[in-house]
Structure formats: C-alpha cells, structure tokens
Motif scaffolding. Structure first.
Motif, PDB file in Angstrom:
ATOM      1  N   ALA A  14       3.554   5.804  -1.386  1.00 43.25           N
ATOM      2  CA  ALA A  14       2.406   6.508  -0.820  1.00 43.25           C
ATOM      3  C   ALA A  14       1.359   5.517  -0.312  1.00 43.25           C
ATOM      4  CB  ALA A  14       1.795   7.426  -1.875  1.00 43.25           C
ATOM      5  N   ALA A  15       1.172   4.403  -1.023  1.00 42.64           N
ATOM      6  CA  ALA A  15       0.210   3.383  -0.586  1.00 42.64           C
ATOM      7  C   ALA A  15       0.650   2.736   0.721  1.00 42.64           C
ATOM      8  CB  ALA A  15       0.043   2.326  -1.676  1.00 42.64           C
ATOM      9  N   VAL A  16       1.956   2.487   0.867  1.00 44.28           N
ATOM     10  CA  VAL A  16       2.463   1.906   2.112  1.00 44.28           C
ATOM     11  C   VAL A  16       2.259   2.870   3.274  1.00 44.28           C
ATOM     12  CG1 VAL A  16       4.529   1.083   3.290  1.00 44.28           C
ATOM     13  CG2 VAL A  16       4.134   0.467   0.911  1.00 44.28           C
ATOM     14  N   LEU A  17       2.531   4.160   3.033  1.00 40.30           N
ATOM     15  CA  LEU A  17       2.328   5.158   4.084  1.00 40.30           C
ATOM     16  C   LEU A  17       0.856   5.243   4.479  1.00 40.30           C
ATOM     17  CD1 LEU A  17       4.648   8.050   2.776  1.00 40.30           C
ATOM     18  CD2 LEU A  17       5.158   6.336   4.515  1.00 40.30           C
ATOM     19  N   ALA A  18      -0.034   5.231   3.489  1.00 42.25           N
ATOM     20  CA  ALA A  18      -1.470   5.306   3.785  1.00 42.25           C
ATOM     21  C   ALA A  18      -1.939   4.075   4.546  1.00 42.25           C
ATOM     22  CB  ALA A  18      -2.257   5.459   2.484  1.00 42.25           C
ATOM     23  N   ASP A  19      -1.370   2.917   4.227  1.00 43.65           N
ATOM     24  CA  ASP A  19      -1.783   1.683   4.890  1.00 43.65           C
ATOM     25  C   ASP A  19      -1.396   1.671   6.364  1.00 43.65           C
ATOM     26  OD1 ASP A  19      -2.906  -0.967   4.770  1.00 43.65           O
ATOM     27  OD2 ASP A  19      -0.868  -1.719   4.995  1.00 43.65           O
ATOM     28  N   SER A  20      -0.418   2.479   6.746  1.00 47.04           N
ATOM     29  CA  SER A  20      -0.005   2.531   8.155  1.00 47.04           C
ATOM     30  C   SER A  20      -0.928   3.405   9.003  1.00 47.04           C
ATOM     31  CB  SER A  20       1.434   3.057   8.263  1.00 47.04           C
ATOM     32  OG  SER A  20       1.513   4.413   7.849  1.00 47.04           O
ATOM     33  N   VAL A  21      -1.816   4.179   8.363  1.00 43.40           N
ATOM     34  CA  VAL A  21      -2.792   5.007   9.082  1.00 43.40           C
ATOM     35  C   VAL A  21      -4.041   4.162   9.319  1.00 43.40           C
ATOM     36  CG1 VAL A  21      -4.136   7.132   9.057  1.00 43.40           C
ATOM     37  CG2 VAL A  21      -1.869   7.069   7.975  1.00 43.40           C
ATOM     38  N   ALA A  22      -4.408   3.970  10.579  1.00 45.06           N
ATOM     39  CA  ALA A  22      -5.482   3.037  10.937  1.00 45.06           C
ATOM     40  C   ALA A  22      -6.799   3.384  10.263  1.00 45.06           C
ATOM     41  CB  ALA A  22      -5.649   3.002  12.463  1.00 45.06           C
ATOM     42  N   THR A  23      -7.180   4.660  10.273  1.00 49.05           N
ATOM     43  CA  THR A  23      -8.475   5.058   9.700  1.00 49.05           C
ATOM     44  C   THR A  23      -8.527   4.813   8.197  1.00 49.05           C
ATOM     45  OG1 THR A  23      -7.636   7.327   9.519  1.00 49.05           O
ATOM     46  CG2 THR A  23      -8.922   6.768  11.491  1.00 49.05           C
ATOM     47  N   ILE A  24      -7.439   5.123   7.507  1.00 48.44           N
ATOM     48  CA  ILE A  24      -7.400   4.905   6.060  1.00 48.44           C
ATOM     49  C   ILE A  24      -7.393   3.410   5.748  1.00 48.44           C
ATOM     50  CG2 ILE A  24      -6.028   5.254   3.967  1.00 48.44           C
ATOM     51  CD1 ILE A  24      -5.051   7.864   5.116  1.00 48.44           C
ATOM     52  N   ALA A  25      -6.632   2.636   6.530  1.00 47.75           N
ATOM     53  CA  ALA A  25      -6.566   1.191   6.300  1.00 47.75           C
ATOM     54  C   ALA A  25      -7.929   0.536   6.503  1.00 47.75           C
ATOM     55  CB  ALA A  25      -5.524   0.575   7.225  1.00 47.75           C
ATOM     56  N   GLN A  26      -8.712   1.010   7.473  1.00 44.41           N
ATOM     57  CA  GLN A  26     -10.028   0.435   7.716  1.00 44.41           C
ATOM     58  C   GLN A  26     -10.990   0.736   6.576  1.00 44.41           C
ATOM     59  OE1 GLN A  26     -11.245   1.972  11.516  1.00 44.41           O
ATOM     60  NE2 GLN A  26      -9.816   0.676  12.680  1.00 44.41           N
ATOM     61  N   ARG A  27     -10.915   1.942   6.036  1.00 48.79           N
ATOM     62  CA  ARG A  27     -11.833   2.341   4.970  1.00 48.79           C
ATOM     63  C   ARG A  27     -11.438   1.775   3.613  1.00 48.79           C
ATOM     64  NH1 ARG A  27     -13.246   8.773   5.683  1.00 48.79           N
ATOM     65  NH2 ARG A  27     -14.340   8.643   7.689  1.00 48.79           N
ATOM     66  N   HIS A  28     -10.147   1.826   3.305  1.00 50.82           N
ATOM     67  CA  HIS A  28      -9.692   1.492   1.958  1.00 50.82           C
ATOM     68  C   HIS A  28      -8.690   0.336   1.966  1.00 50.82           C
ATOM     69  CE1 HIS A  28     -11.582   5.284   0.822  1.00 50.82           C
ATOM     70  NE2 HIS A  28     -10.851   5.901   1.749  1.00 50.82           N
ATOM     71  N   GLY A  29      -8.814  -0.567   2.931  1.00 49.77           N
ATOM     72  CA  GLY A  29      -7.874  -1.672   3.029  1.00 49.77           C
ATOM     73  C   GLY A  29      -7.842  -2.549   1.791  1.00 49.77           C
ATOM     74  N   ALA A  30      -9.029  -2.848   1.236  1.00 54.92           N
ATOM     75  CA  ALA A  30      -9.098  -3.704   0.051  1.00 54.92           C
ATOM     76  C   ALA A  30      -8.429  -3.039  -1.149  1.00 54.92           C
ATOM     77  CB  ALA A  30     -10.555  -4.034  -0.273  1.00 54.92           C
ATOM     78  N   LEU A  31      -8.673  -1.741  -1.316  1.00 57.37           N
ATOM     79  CA  LEU A  31      -8.060  -1.005  -2.427  1.00 57.37           C
ATOM     80  C   LEU A  31      -6.546  -0.958  -2.287  1.00 57.37           C
ATOM     81  CD1 LEU A  31      -8.196   0.791  -4.936  1.00 57.37           C
ATOM     82  CD2 LEU A  31      -8.579   2.749  -3.411  1.00 57.37           C
ATOM     83  N   LEU A  32      -6.071  -0.690  -1.078  1.00 57.28           N
ATOM     84  CA  LEU A  32      -4.631  -0.634  -0.852  1.00 57.28           C
ATOM     85  C   LEU A  32      -3.982  -1.999  -1.078  1.00 57.28           C
ATOM     86  CD1 LEU A  32      -4.517   1.636   2.331  1.00 57.28           C
ATOM     87  CD2 LEU A  32      -3.891   2.264   0.000  1.00 57.28           C
ATOM     88  N   GLY A  33      -4.692  -3.076  -0.671  1.00 57.57           N
ATOM     89  CA  GLY A  33      -4.169  -4.421  -0.912  1.00 57.57           C
ATOM     90  C   GLY A  33      -4.066  -4.733  -2.397  1.00 57.57           C
ATOM     91  N   ALA A  34      -5.091  -4.314  -3.159  1.00 55.27           N
ATOM     92  CA  ALA A  34      -5.061  -4.546  -4.605  1.00 55.27           C
ATOM     93  C   ALA A  34      -3.940  -3.747  -5.267  1.00 55.27           C
ATOM     94  CB  ALA A  34      -6.410  -4.167  -5.208  1.00 55.27           C
ATOM     95  N   LEU A  35      -3.779  -2.499  -4.828  1.00 58.66           N
ATOM     96  CA  LEU A  35      -2.691  -1.673  -5.379  1.00 58.66           C
ATOM     97  C   LEU A  35      -1.328  -2.271  -5.071  1.00 58.66           C
ATOM     98  CD1 LEU A  35      -3.924   1.955  -4.593  1.00 58.66           C
ATOM     99  CD2 LEU A  35      -3.751   0.862  -6.840  1.00 58.66           C
ATOM    100  N   GLU A  36      -1.190  -2.849  -3.875  1.00 58.41           N
ATOM    101  CA  GLU A  36       0.085  -3.463  -3.510  1.00 58.41           C
ATOM    102  C   GLU A  36       0.423  -4.607  -4.461  1.00 58.41           C
ATOM    103  OE1 GLU A  36       3.584  -4.386  -2.001  1.00 58.41           O
ATOM    104  OE2 GLU A  36       2.427  -2.594  -1.518  1.00 58.41           O
TER     105      GLU A  36
END
Length: 297
Positions: free
Chosen positions: A61-83
């Motif tokens: 789910a995190a990988v899918l969310a990271d592919s959405v530009a708007t979500i990646a811009q807002r929560h990029g740091a969180l998604l990177g930490a989760l990865e």
C-alpha cells in the motif's frame, strides 16, 4: 539436482516438508526460530505469520501511495521512513530464514527465497549504488517492491492449492493455448485474404491481432470487417470465444477437485517422520523418508 527440483525443494506450496528438505535443526535457538518462521503449529508461529502478512499488505500500500504525485509530495518523508521500516523487517526475516536451516542455499535459490531477496534489494541498491539508481527508471524499483505481494502465497493454503492445480494442468493448458494460436493464425490469414488492405487489414500480423481481440471477446473496434463473408467469419470467431473461456477454467477446476478427492481418500495427514503431507491415497510408507504412515498397518 535440477533447478526445478531446487525451487521445489524449498517451496512450501509443493506439499513437501520444509523440515526434511531445508534441514530442521535438532535443538537450540535455531530450532526455536525454525518453528516460528517456517511452521504455524505454535502460537508464536501463527502470530509471526499474521504480522508478516499485515506488513506485506502495508508495504505494498505504501508503494502504491508513493506512485501518486499528490500523496508523495505531502507525505514523502513518512512513506520513505515506512519503506525503511518494512525493508528492515523483511531483511530480518530473510536472515532468520537463512540462519535457522541446515541448507540455507537451498532456500536462497527457491522461489520464495528469491522473492524475499528481491523484496529488500531496491532500497539497498538506491543507497549503496546511487549512480546506478539514477540510471534505473524509478518505476522499475517500484515494480520490484510490488513483488512483495508474492510473499503472501507462502502463508495462504488456497494460493498453494491453486498453484498446484495449475502446475498439474500445465500440459493440458499448453495444448489448449496451442490450439487457440492455430485458430487465430488461420482466421487472421483468411480475414487478410477476404478483407484486404482496403478494409484496414493491412497485413497478416495485424489480422491476427484482430483475431485475438475478437476471440477474447474484447473487440476494440479499431478495425472491422466490411464484407458479408468477413462478418460471418467474425461472428464465428465471437462464438468460439465464448466457448473458449470455459476450457481452462474447467481444466483447473477438475484438477482441484481431484486434489480434494485424493486428500479425502488418505486422511492420515502428515508423516510422523518428516511432516510431509503429500502422499498417494493407497500409500503405506512416506515417499520422502520411508516412515510408515499413521493409520497404516
């Protein structure tokens, strides 16, 4: 041992015992770790499987969310930490699986061993080889992380049952696909002769493309027959398509039914010696270790 035997050896989906094929330690901490990561008979083993399944789903789910530009811009740091959290968790799991068996290379070369490695590789590649990461399309790294979904097949028996049915039916399915290929080649060639370039069928390969889209009942509509004979042939192809849909389904369903019947014919369960559940209905001894099966005398 062939490569296919090696893959089969550590694949729990083939029904053969991990304890026998990978080498279950006799005692000590490795034995305890083996019972947790490879078996689900204990409470700790079941909890480990549940946690791992949740982690796999959340990481995908995190990988899918990271592919959405708007979500990646807002929560990029969180998604990177989760990865990194998921990568660390899967790395510990991979190390635990290799360290608790007597034959670690057999697991490393198996299907699930390769999937475990591919699941953690992209994150480390991006760190230790930044130049290579710049040359590789980011979508490729995302695709490799999406492969974590294959780890689920090790924990769901329905996946394994479907995989076994597909493997047992592979020759029948290949014959069926060969017949389909012959049909589309013949019909495509006939359509090229009947309709010709003036009606959009500019070549035999393009006519075969039309035949494939028609027999699969997709029908894009980018090219259609104009002559009466061509329309009759197209109608024939559509009718064949409806019938073809049922063939592979019937083949796989019949094999799954046969598997259930064989399991019902031999209710003894796992071998007491090695734990393998894969026996014929009239088997007296285990085909892996030779131990007399329970209920046989």
């Amino acid at each position: 041992m062939t490569q296919s035997d090696t893959l089969k050896a550590a694949d729990p989906g083939h029904g053969e015992s991990d304890a026998y094929l990978l080498g279950k330690p006799a005692s000590g901490w490795r034995r305890r770790v083996f019972n947790v990561v490879f078996e689900s008979d204990t409470r700790a083993g079941k909890l480990f499987d549940v946690i791992l399944i949740i982690a796999i789903l959340l990481s995908v789910a995190a990988v899918l969310a990271d592919s959405v530009a708007t979500i990646a811009q807002r929560h990029g740091a969180l998604l990177g930490a989760l990865e990194w959290v998921f990568t660390g968790l899967f790395t510990l799991e991979y190390i635990a699986r290799l360290s608790c068996v007597e034959r670690p290379m057999r697991y490393a070369r198996s299907f699930y061993g390769v999937v475990d490695l591919v699941a953690i590789l992209p994150t480390y590649l991006a760190v230790f080889f930044p130049e290579a990461a710049l040359l590789i399309d980011v979508r490729i790294l995302r695709l490799m992380r999406i492969l974590r979904i294959f780890k689920l097949t090790a924990y769901l028996s329905e996946f394994r049952m479907l995989g076994e049915a597909l493997a047992a039916s592979r020759r029948k399915i290949l014959v069926f696909l060969a017949v389909v290929v012959m049909i589309v080649l013949i019909i495509g060639t006939l359509m090229y002769v009947i309709e010709g370039p003036q009606h959009g069928f500019t070549s035999i390969p393009f006519a075969v493309y039309w035949a494939i889209s028609t027999i699969s009942t997709v029908g894009y509509g980018d090219v259609v027959p104009r002559t009466d004979i061509g329309r009759m042939l197209a109608s024939f192809m559509m009718l064949i398509g409806w019938g073809i849909l049922a063939v592979p389904t019937g083949i796989v369903t019949a094999e799954m039914t046969a598997q259930r019947f064989r399991a019902r014919m031999h209710p003894a369960g796992k071998c007491r010696g090695c734990g393998s559940p894969d026996h014929d209905g009239d088997a007296v001894f285990c085909r892996i270790c030779g131990t007399r099966l329970a209920g046989e005398s």
